[in-house]
Scaffold this motif. Structure first.
Motif, mmCIF file in Angstrom:
data_model
loop_
_atom_site.group_PDB
_atom_site.id
_atom_site.type_symbol
_atom_site.label_atom_id
_atom_site.label_comp_id
_atom_site.label_asym_id
_atom_site.label_seq_id
_atom_site.Cartn_x
_atom_site.Cartn_y
_atom_site.Cartn_z
ATOM 1 N N LEU A 46 0.846 -1.203 0.000
ATOM 2 C CA LEU A 46 0.000 0.000 0.000
ATOM 3 C C LEU A 46 0.879 1.249 0.000
ATOM 4 O O LEU A 46 0.557 2.254 -0.635
ATOM 5 C CB LEU A 46 -0.918 0.020 1.230
ATOM 6 C CG LEU A 46 -2.116 -0.935 1.219
ATOM 7 C CD1 LEU A 46 -2.724 -1.024 2.618
ATOM 8 C CD2 LEU A 46 -3.163 -0.485 0.216
ATOM 9 N N GLY A 47 1.984 1.166 0.699
ATOM 10 C CA GLY A 47 2.892 2.301 0.803
ATOM 11 C C GLY A 47 3.549 2.663 -0.525
ATOM 12 O O GLY A 47 4.049 3.786 -0.687
ATOM 13 N N LEU A 65 -16.470 8.126 -7.080
ATOM 14 C CA LEU A 65 -16.332 9.594 -7.096
ATOM 15 C C LEU A 65 -16.202 10.150 -5.677
ATOM 16 O O LEU A 65 -15.447 11.102 -5.444
ATOM 17 C CB LEU A 65 -17.534 10.230 -7.804
ATOM 18 C CG LEU A 65 -17.605 10.041 -9.321
ATOM 19 C CD1 LEU A 65 -18.922 10.612 -9.860
ATOM 20 C CD2 LEU A 65 -16.423 10.705 -10.021
ATOM 21 N N VAL A 66 -16.935 9.585 -4.734
ATOM 22 C CA VAL A 66 -16.801 10.037 -3.339
ATOM 23 C C VAL A 66 -15.386 9.722 -2.846
ATOM 24 O O VAL A 66 -14.737 10.553 -2.202
ATOM 25 C CB VAL A 66 -17.853 9.359 -2.422
ATOM 26 C CG1 VAL A 66 -17.606 9.720 -0.956
ATOM 27 C CG2 VAL A 66 -19.268 9.752 -2.831
ATOM 28 N N ALA A 67 -14.913 8.526 -3.198
ATOM 29 C CA ALA A 67 -13.596 8.094 -2.710
ATOM 30 C C ALA A 67 -12.477 9.023 -3.169
ATOM 31 O O ALA A 67 -11.483 9.201 -2.480
ATOM 32 C CB ALA A 67 -13.317 6.662 -3.155
ATOM 33 N N ARG A 68 -12.640 9.604 -4.347
ATOM 34 C CA ARG A 68 -11.594 10.527 -4.813
ATOM 35 C C ARG A 68 -11.401 11.685 -3.831
ATOM 36 O O ARG A 68 -10.269 12.097 -3.552
ATOM 37 C CB ARG A 68 -11.923 11.091 -6.202
ATOM 38 C CG ARG A 68 -10.867 12.110 -6.643
ATOM 39 C CD ARG A 68 -11.009 12.498 -8.078
ATOM 40 N NE ARG A 68 -12.317 13.070 -8.337
ATOM 41 C CZ ARG A 68 -12.759 13.356 -9.560
ATOM 42 N NH1 ARG A 68 -12.033 13.096 -10.616
ATOM 43 N NH2 ARG A 68 -13.950 13.886 -9.729
ATOM 44 N N TYR A 69 -12.498 12.216 -3.279
ATOM 45 C CA TYR A 69 -12.380 13.310 -2.292
ATOM 46 C C TYR A 69 -11.615 12.827 -1.065
ATOM 47 O O TYR A 69 -10.828 13.554 -0.485
ATOM 48 C CB TYR A 69 -13.768 13.829 -1.888
ATOM 49 C CG TYR A 69 -14.453 14.616 -2.990
ATOM 50 C CD1 TYR A 69 -14.277 15.997 -3.088
ATOM 51 C CD2 TYR A 69 -15.245 13.993 -3.929
ATOM 52 C CE1 TYR A 69 -14.900 16.730 -4.092
ATOM 53 C CE2 TYR A 69 -15.871 14.713 -4.940
ATOM 54 C CZ TYR A 69 -15.686 16.085 -5.014
ATOM 55 O OH TYR A 69 -16.297 16.797 -6.017
ATOM 56 N N TRP A 70 -11.888 11.596 -0.663
ATOM 57 C CA TRP A 70 -11.210 11.055 0.532
ATOM 58 C C TRP A 70 -9.728 10.808 0.247
ATOM 59 O O TRP A 70 -8.860 11.206 1.037
ATOM 60 C CB TRP A 70 -11.869 9.737 0.956
ATOM 61 C CG TRP A 70 -13.225 9.868 1.576
ATOM 62 C CD1 TRP A 70 -13.719 10.948 2.266
ATOM 63 C CD2 TRP A 70 -14.268 8.888 1.586
ATOM 64 N NE1 TRP A 70 -14.998 10.686 2.695
ATOM 65 C CE2 TRP A 70 -15.358 9.427 2.301
ATOM 66 C CE3 TRP A 70 -14.388 7.590 1.077
ATOM 67 C CZ2 TRP A 70 -16.550 8.722 2.511
ATOM 68 C CZ3 TRP A 70 -15.568 6.894 1.290
ATOM 69 C CH2 TRP A 70 -16.640 7.459 1.990
ATOM 70 N N ILE A 71 -9.447 10.132 -0.866
ATOM 71 C CA ILE A 71 -8.068 9.701 -1.131
ATOM 72 C C ILE A 71 -7.164 10.902 -1.416
ATOM 73 O O ILE A 71 -6.069 11.016 -0.873
ATOM 74 C CB ILE A 71 -8.048 8.683 -2.295
ATOM 75 C CG1 ILE A 71 -8.734 7.376 -1.860
ATOM 76 C CG2 ILE A 71 -6.620 8.411 -2.767
ATOM 77 C CD1 ILE A 71 -8.990 6.384 -2.988
ATOM 78 N N THR A 174 -8.149 4.912 4.692
ATOM 79 C CA THR A 174 -7.495 4.876 5.995
ATOM 80 C C THR A 174 -6.276 3.962 5.956
ATOM 81 O O THR A 174 -5.223 4.286 6.529
ATOM 82 C CB THR A 174 -8.512 4.419 7.069
ATOM 83 O OG1 THR A 174 -9.723 5.161 6.878
ATOM 84 C CG2 THR A 174 -7.991 4.651 8.467
ATOM 85 N N ALA A 175 -6.403 2.838 5.252
ATOM 86 C CA ALA A 175 -5.276 1.906 5.124
ATOM 87 C C ALA A 175 -4.119 2.585 4.371
ATOM 88 O O ALA A 175 -2.950 2.427 4.743
ATOM 89 C CB ALA A 175 -5.719 0.644 4.400
ATOM 90 N N LEU A 176 -4.430 3.353 3.344
ATOM 91 C CA LEU A 176 -3.393 4.063 2.575
ATOM 92 C C LEU A 176 -2.686 5.083 3.462
ATOM 93 O O LEU A 176 -1.461 5.223 3.435
ATOM 94 C CB LEU A 176 -4.010 4.754 1.353
ATOM 95 C CG LEU A 176 -4.455 3.821 0.219
ATOM 96 C CD1 LEU A 176 -5.398 4.555 -0.740
ATOM 97 C CD2 LEU A 176 -3.242 3.288 -0.553
ATOM 98 N N GLN A 186 -5.591 11.212 12.043
ATOM 99 C CA GLN A 186 -6.701 11.073 11.092
ATOM 100 C C GLN A 186 -7.087 9.603 10.929
ATOM 101 O O GLN A 186 -8.263 9.270 10.762
ATOM 102 C CB GLN A 186 -6.312 11.679 9.731
ATOM 103 C CG GLN A 186 -7.447 11.751 8.717
ATOM 104 C CD GLN A 186 -8.568 12.665 9.158
ATOM 105 O OE1 GLN A 186 -8.363 13.846 9.398
ATOM 106 N NE2 GLN A 186 -9.773 12.108 9.285
ATOM 107 N N VAL A 187 -6.083 8.711 10.977
ATOM 108 C CA VAL A 187 -6.373 7.271 10.919
ATOM 109 C C VAL A 187 -7.332 6.907 12.061
ATOM 110 O O VAL A 187 -8.378 6.288 11.845
ATOM 111 C CB VAL A 187 -5.071 6.440 11.016
ATOM 112 C CG1 VAL A 187 -5.374 4.953 11.250
ATOM 113 C CG2 VAL A 187 -4.220 6.616 9.752
ATOM 114 N N ALA A 188 -6.977 7.330 13.264
ATOM 115 C CA ALA A 188 -7.815 7.001 14.427
ATOM 116 C C ALA A 188 -9.195 7.652 14.310
ATOM 117 O O ALA A 188 -10.218 7.040 14.676
ATOM 118 C CB ALA A 188 -7.117 7.459 15.706
#
Ligand code: M6R
Length: 365
Positions: A46-47, A65-71, A174-176, A186-188
């Protein structure tokens, strides 16, 4: 079996808290995500990801499309999202270390599968399938798989498959983030937000009586606009798709900032405008867009956060949702839009679970 429910779609809408719980089971630690579910060396791999291409169709495309905002927003990895029927037929520039993500409820959608098969020939770091059917072609053929555990979805209109895809995509974001020594707070926070979702969705489901009344107002309408900003723009797109799919009312979604670049000309008293207006950093901008609708006599229906003062709005036009962390708000605001399209379809008397001309799984190109 529909049990106590009149339609599979309604049953599946109400199954969402449980489906999200099942999707999250075994994937979360106390303040981190358990990346081993992707495979033993997942954290290191992933890293190495530097680019992400997300490919899907219909509702699954909206999840992407939602995921793009998150990633891009949280991890900073460039992410492009495209419908599979375009992606597979054009020459795509694939930068080094690109992860291809395919998203599909069925895992048998012809165009999505073709995109995965193209990527398997080489040039990508890895492929990941986010899918609801364990034994499907997509799951068998991808390097990595993330299963949504929504259970069988019988209604043609996708509901619990969509929200569990969003959950899987926020987990992946979150995994990324966790795999690079970035923002571990932010992970937590993401993990805590994911855990809260089932309960929050149960509360959103309590809006049904109000939405039933609201749906009456669509009985004689032929067009509807859906507006949102940021990650709620794809949620508006999903709301519009759901309405057209099962009630046959023409519906379009716009990023609210685009309103004055054309669609505002359509707005009059015959045009309901549904807006997704959570309390985030874009709320003030969205409010001024909504003022433009109001000033033109448009019938405005707003889904907003309960703690925000709705100046100038009448209570029957504003439906309130619980206050939530920004990151999971797109999942929550999906619920009332699903419910709205369901109740409008009831008012129109259409075949909710089997809309005309559509198939549950599109295995032809
Ligand atoms: O099985 P898939 O997720 O690959 O299906 C993709 C689309 O056909 C599907 O999401 C379709 O748009 C839904 N019927 C919308 O509700």
């Amino acid at each position: 079996d529909k049990g106590e429910y009149r339609h599979y779609m309604l049953k599946e809408i109400f199954e969402q808290p449980g489906a999200i719980n099942d999707t999250l089971a075994g994937t979360l630690g106390t303040d981190h995500v358990l990346t081993a579910i992707l495979g033993p060396d997942a954290e290191a791999r992933l890293g190495n990801i530097e680019h992400i291409h997300i490919v899907a169709c219909g509702t699954s495309y909206h999840a992407g499309l939602v995921a793009r905002y998150w990633i891009e927003g949280q991890v900073g990895i460039p992410c492009q999202v495209e419908v599979a029927s375009e992606y597979r037929y054009r020459t795509v520039a694939v930068p080094a270390n690109t992860l291809l993500i395919t998203i599909s409820q069925s895992g048998e959608t012809a165009d999505t599968l073709a995109a995965l098969r193209f990527a398997a020939k080489g040039g990508y770091l890895a492929t990941l399938a986010i899918c609801n059917v364990a034994g499907s072609s997509l799951v068998r053929e991808a390097d990595w798989r993330l299963l949504t555990h929504a259970g069988p979805e019988i209604g043609v209109a996708s509901t619990k498959a969509f929200t569990t895809q969003l959950v899987a995509l926020l987990w992946l974001t979150t995994a990324l983030l966790q795999s690079r020594s970035g923002n571990q707070a932010q992970v937590a926070a993401n993990v805590a937000a994911l855990r809260q979702l089932p309960e929050l969705i149960s509360r959103a489901l309590e809006l049904e009586p109000q939405i039933t009344r609201l749906a009456e107002r669509f009985a004689n309408k032929h067009h509807t606009l859906f507006l949102g900003r940021g990650p709620h723009y794809p949620i508006a797109m999903e709301g519009a798709l759901k309405l057209k799919e099962i009630s046959y009312i023409h519906a379009e979604a716009y990023a609210a900032g685009e309103l004055k670049h054309g669609p505002l000309a359509l707005v009059d008293e015959n045009m309901p405008v549904v807006s997704v207006a959570p309390s985030d950093s874009l709320l003030e901008k969205l409010r001024s867009n909504l003022e433009e609708v109001r000033a033109r006599g448009g019938e405005l229906i707003t889904f907003a956060c309960e703690s925000i003062d709705q100046e100038g709005a009448s209570p029957q036009d504003t439906l309130s949702l619980p206050e939530v962390a920004d990151v999971i708000s797109p999942v929550l605001y999906t619920i009332p839009l699903q419910m709205l399209s369901y109740h409008v379809a009831l008012v129109k008397g259409t075949d909710v679970d089997k809309p005309r001309n559509l198939a549950k799984s599109v295995t032809v190109e």
